[in-house]
Design a protein around this motif. Structure first.
Motif, mmCIF file in Angstrom:
data_model
loop_
_atom_site.group_PDB
_atom_site.id
_atom_site.type_symbol
_atom_site.label_atom_id
_atom_site.label_comp_id
_atom_site.label_asym_id
_atom_site.label_seq_id
_atom_site.Cartn_x
_atom_site.Cartn_y
_atom_site.Cartn_z
ATOM 1 N N GLU A 303 -4.324 -5.056 21.382
ATOM 2 C CA GLU A 303 -4.444 -4.859 19.934
ATOM 3 C C GLU A 303 -5.893 -5.021 19.484
ATOM 4 O O GLU A 303 -6.408 -4.230 18.676
ATOM 5 C CB GLU A 303 -3.548 -5.859 19.198
ATOM 6 C CG GLU A 303 -3.547 -5.681 17.691
ATOM 7 C CD GLU A 303 -2.604 -6.639 16.983
ATOM 8 O OE1 GLU A 303 -2.412 -6.490 15.759
ATOM 9 O OE2 GLU A 303 -2.049 -7.532 17.662
ATOM 10 N N LYS A 304 -6.559 -6.012 20.033
ATOM 11 C CA LYS A 304 -7.960 -6.253 19.696
ATOM 12 C C LYS A 304 -8.845 -5.115 20.205
ATOM 13 O O LYS A 304 -9.757 -4.657 19.494
ATOM 14 C CB LYS A 304 -8.426 -7.584 20.301
ATOM 15 C CG LYS A 304 -9.879 -7.921 19.995
ATOM 16 C CD LYS A 304 -10.265 -9.286 20.566
ATOM 17 C CE LYS A 304 -11.734 -9.614 20.247
ATOM 18 N NZ LYS A 304 -12.114 -10.952 20.794
ATOM 19 N N VAL A 305 -8.566 -4.643 21.414
ATOM 20 C CA VAL A 305 -9.386 -3.575 21.998
ATOM 21 C C VAL A 305 -9.236 -2.287 21.203
ATOM 22 O O VAL A 305 -10.232 -1.628 20.862
ATOM 23 C CB VAL A 305 -8.991 -3.336 23.473
ATOM 24 C CG1 VAL A 305 -9.791 -2.158 24.044
ATOM 25 C CG2 VAL A 305 -9.218 -4.586 24.304
ATOM 26 N N VAL A 306 -8.008 -1.904 20.891
ATOM 27 C CA VAL A 306 -7.763 -0.662 20.149
ATOM 28 C C VAL A 306 -8.393 -0.736 18.754
ATOM 29 O O VAL A 306 -8.971 0.249 18.268
ATOM 30 C CB VAL A 306 -6.247 -0.380 20.067
ATOM 31 C CG1 VAL A 306 -5.951 0.736 19.073
ATOM 32 C CG2 VAL A 306 -5.712 -0.015 21.453
ATOM 33 N N ALA A 307 -8.303 -1.903 18.121
ATOM 34 C CA ALA A 307 -8.924 -2.073 16.804
ATOM 35 C C ALA A 307 -10.436 -1.941 16.889
ATOM 36 O O ALA A 307 -11.073 -1.312 16.020
ATOM 37 C CB ALA A 307 -8.538 -3.426 16.218
ATOM 38 N N ARG A 308 -11.024 -2.492 17.926
ATOM 39 C CA ARG A 308 -12.482 -2.413 18.079
ATOM 40 C C ARG A 308 -12.948 -0.989 18.372
ATOM 41 O O ARG A 308 -13.993 -0.543 17.874
ATOM 42 C CB ARG A 308 -12.939 -3.355 19.205
ATOM 43 C CG ARG A 308 -14.441 -3.317 19.501
ATOM 44 C CD ARG A 308 -15.267 -3.776 18.320
ATOM 45 N NE ARG A 308 -16.711 -3.608 18.586
ATOM 46 C CZ ARG A 308 -17.389 -2.491 18.337
ATOM 47 N NH1 ARG A 308 -16.768 -1.434 17.823
ATOM 48 N NH2 ARG A 308 -18.679 -2.425 18.587
ATOM 49 N N LEU A 309 -12.185 -0.250 19.159
ATOM 50 C CA LEU A 309 -12.539 1.142 19.448
ATOM 51 C C LEU A 309 -12.528 1.995 18.180
ATOM 52 O O LEU A 309 -13.246 2.999 18.089
ATOM 53 C CB LEU A 309 -11.562 1.734 20.468
ATOM 54 C CG LEU A 309 -11.681 1.234 21.908
ATOM 55 C CD1 LEU A 309 -10.468 1.688 22.727
ATOM 56 C CD2 LEU A 309 -12.972 1.722 22.557
ATOM 57 N N ALA A 310 -11.752 1.590 17.202
ATOM 58 C CA ALA A 310 -11.646 2.341 15.948
ATOM 59 C C ALA A 310 -12.664 1.897 14.906
ATOM 60 O O ALA A 310 -12.655 2.402 13.779
ATOM 61 C CB ALA A 310 -10.235 2.196 15.380
ATOM 62 N N GLN A 311 -13.533 0.979 15.280
ATOM 63 C CA GLN A 311 -14.572 0.498 14.369
ATOM 64 C C GLN A 311 -15.950 0.997 14.812
ATOM 65 O O GLN A 311 -16.170 1.278 15.998
ATOM 66 C CB GLN A 311 -14.592 -1.029 14.334
ATOM 67 C CG GLN A 311 -13.316 -1.658 13.812
ATOM 68 C CD GLN A 311 -13.286 -3.167 14.035
ATOM 69 O OE1 GLN A 311 -14.099 -3.721 14.791
ATOM 70 N NE2 GLN A 311 -12.341 -3.831 13.385
ATOM 71 N N VAL A 312 -16.856 1.103 13.863
ATOM 72 C CA VAL A 312 -18.250 1.437 14.166
ATOM 73 C C VAL A 312 -19.117 0.319 13.612
ATOM 74 O O VAL A 312 -19.075 0.028 12.414
ATOM 75 C CB VAL A 312 -18.667 2.779 13.532
ATOM 76 C CG1 VAL A 312 -20.154 3.035 13.790
ATOM 77 C CG2 VAL A 312 -17.828 3.918 14.082
ATOM 78 N N CYS A 313 -19.876 -0.322 14.488
ATOM 79 C CA CYS A 313 -20.761 -1.391 14.034
ATOM 80 C C CYS A 313 -22.200 -0.878 13.929
ATOM 81 O O CYS A 313 -22.560 0.151 14.509
ATOM 82 C CB CYS A 313 -20.694 -2.606 14.960
ATOM 83 S SG CYS A 313 -21.381 -2.329 16.605
ATOM 84 N N LEU A 314 -23.014 -1.588 13.187
ATOM 85 C CA LEU A 314 -24.392 -1.161 12.939
ATOM 86 C C LEU A 314 -25.180 -1.040 14.232
ATOM 87 O O LEU A 314 -26.005 -0.123 14.385
ATOM 88 C CB LEU A 314 -25.077 -2.155 11.989
ATOM 89 C CG LEU A 314 -26.490 -1.778 11.517
ATOM 90 C CD1 LEU A 314 -26.447 -0.466 10.731
ATOM 91 C CD2 LEU A 314 -27.071 -2.907 10.645
ATOM 92 N N ALA A 315 -24.924 -1.950 15.171
ATOM 93 C CA ALA A 315 -25.665 -1.927 16.435
ATOM 94 C C ALA A 315 -25.439 -0.628 17.201
ATOM 95 O O ALA A 315 -26.328 -0.156 17.925
ATOM 96 C CB ALA A 315 -25.262 -3.124 17.299
ATOM 97 N N GLU A 316 -24.263 -0.030 17.048
ATOM 98 C CA GLU A 316 -23.977 1.233 17.746
ATOM 99 C C GLU A 316 -24.844 2.364 17.214
ATOM 100 O O GLU A 316 -25.458 3.109 17.984
ATOM 101 C CB GLU A 316 -22.493 1.596 17.581
ATOM 102 C CG GLU A 316 -21.535 0.660 18.285
ATOM 103 C CD GLU A 316 -20.092 1.003 17.987
ATOM 104 O OE1 GLU A 316 -19.726 2.192 18.070
ATOM 105 O OE2 GLU A 316 -19.311 0.077 17.665
ATOM 106 N N THR A 317 -24.885 2.500 15.898
ATOM 107 C CA THR A 317 -25.644 3.608 15.309
ATOM 108 C C THR A 317 -27.149 3.378 15.383
ATOM 109 O O THR A 317 -27.932 4.326 15.357
ATOM 110 C CB THR A 317 -25.225 3.824 13.846
ATOM 111 O OG1 THR A 317 -25.342 2.592 13.120
ATOM 112 C CG2 THR A 317 -23.788 4.311 13.780
ATOM 113 N N GLN A 318 -27.551 2.121 15.469
ATOM 114 C CA GLN A 318 -28.972 1.828 15.644
ATOM 115 C C GLN A 318 -29.397 1.996 17.094
ATOM 116 O O GLN A 318 -30.591 2.119 17.392
ATOM 117 C CB GLN A 318 -29.285 0.405 15.167
ATOM 118 C CG GLN A 318 -29.234 0.246 13.659
ATOM 119 C CD GLN A 318 -29.588 -1.149 13.204
ATOM 120 O OE1 GLN A 318 -29.509 -2.111 13.979
ATOM 121 N NE2 GLN A 318 -29.995 -1.277 11.942
#
Length: 374
Positions: A303-318
């Motif tokens: 559940e935690k992994v699937v939720a995280r895959l569906a999120q975009v954090c600032l560090a990713e786009t930076q």
């Protein structure tokens, strides 16, 4: 804005342009009267492909399986054997019992989607007045919960010998039958040769918007047609849907090998990450479904992994986890339980989508693995 790669299921596929064109231009009639030429063409085409006498177009795979059970188990209190991880048992609301008065008895699925045939035969019932009468055995091919596994032909051949010895019919839930054909490199008629009925789905990996079909003998389909009407599945100008299914058989089935190839690439990349928190069975990668497992002793949950895959954090786009247009990536997936994640490759997934998904998985899996193994 974020770019979405949807790997929850092959049911999310959209109809192709060729399908839309065929739907708009389809010849129509009243299918309940057997007068829709496009539906008739689809049914004849599929029956010929599977080496059976006839077919019946129905709205869904769940209805197709229920109709098959109702025809084969035509006395209330009959018993049908299914795998304990089968779609019929897990995901069809117990319709066999609720609607048809049929007892679904389960037999443990092995990791490859098969089950113990000796145990199956030992559990057949009907001679004792206290017991239900075993009337059907159902298999699933490819097997969803087992990770898109393709049933070995020898297993199907051996099952047939046992069922013929006891005069029992075999139903195959072949929602992803053509994926099994692609893996085995055989015609569908070979896989279903000894099955008395088969259900096939057009709206999963084949990309049609709606519909499944049941295939079998003339007598079976005559009875199935009555059950379809009983369940409210009789459609009128259904050729507008059948037209897309015909295109699916002609144009999408030959491309399933691309889904399998992309799924295999993803599985190998995940394996190559060498992470303690996420494991994968590349040797058992048969088709378009990829299962990633988390060790039972780990505190990490799907559940935690699937939720995280569906999120975009600032560090990713930076950083580098983004598209060439600097969009973050949302990856949609599902989980079977607290330790098993499913990704499903399908017709709408391009090579670019695949590599964006791999990029996102790599980023998130490494992040979560580092947190879990501190």
């Amino acid at each position: 804005m974020a770019y979405i790669v949807d790997l929850r299921s092959d049911t999310v596929t959209k109809p192709t342009e060729a399908m839309k064109h065929a739907m708009i231009n389809s010849a129509l009639g009243d299918d309940v009267y057997g007068e829709d030429p496009t539906v008739n063409a689809l049914e004849s085409k599929l029956a010929a492909m599977l080496g059976k006498q006839a077919a019946l177009f129905v709205p869904s795979g769940t209805m197709a399986n229920l109709i098959a059970i109702m025809v084969h188990c035509n006395k209330r209190g009959s018993e049908a054997f299914v795998g304990n991880l089968s779609h019929i048992y897990k995901y069809e609301q117990g319709g066999a019992a609720h609607v048809a008065g049929v007892l679904l008895s389960t037999i443990a699925n092995k990791p490859d989607g098969t089950f113990d045939l000796a145990e199956l035969e030992s559990r057949f019932r009907g001679t004792d007045v206290h017991e239900p009468i075993t009337s059907l055995v159902a298999v699933e091919n490819t097997h969803n919960v087992c990770g898109g596994k393709v049933l070995p032909l020898k297993f199907l051949d051996d099952l047939s010998v046992i069922c013929k010895r006891h005069n029992l019919p075999i139903h195959m839930d072949g929602a992803r039958l053509f994926n099994a054909c692609e893996y085995l490199k055989v015609e569908p008629s070979r896989i279903v040769r000894d099955c008395d009925s088969v259900s096939v789905c057009f709206s999963k990996g084949l990309s049609a918007p709606v519909g499944s079909a049941i295939v079998g003998s003339y007598h079976f389909i005559d009875q199935a047609r009555r059950m379809r009407k009983l369940l409210g599945g009789g459609m009128r100008q259904a050729g507008v849907l059948a037209a897309a299914a015909i295109v699916a058989l002609d144009e999408v089935v030959p491309k399933l090998k691309l889904d399998h190839k992309r799924a295999n690439i993803m599985a190998k990349v995940i394996e190559g990450l060498f992470l303690k928190t996420f494991t994968i069975d590349v040797e058992g990668q048969h088709s378009n479904i990829i299962l990633v497992r988390i060790p039972e002793h780990s505190s990490m949950t799907t559940e935690k992994v699937v939720a995280r895959l569906a999120q975009v954090c600032l560090a990713e786009t930076q950083g580098d986890c983004k598209t060439t247009n600097d969009e973050g990536v949302i990856l949609k997936a599902i989980y079977f339980n607290s330790k098993t994640i499913r990704f499903t490759i399908h017709h709408d997934i391009t090579d670019e989508d695949l590599w964006l998904a791999i990029m996102k998985i790599t980023y998130v899996f490494k992040e979560l693995d580092a947190a879990a193994t501190k």
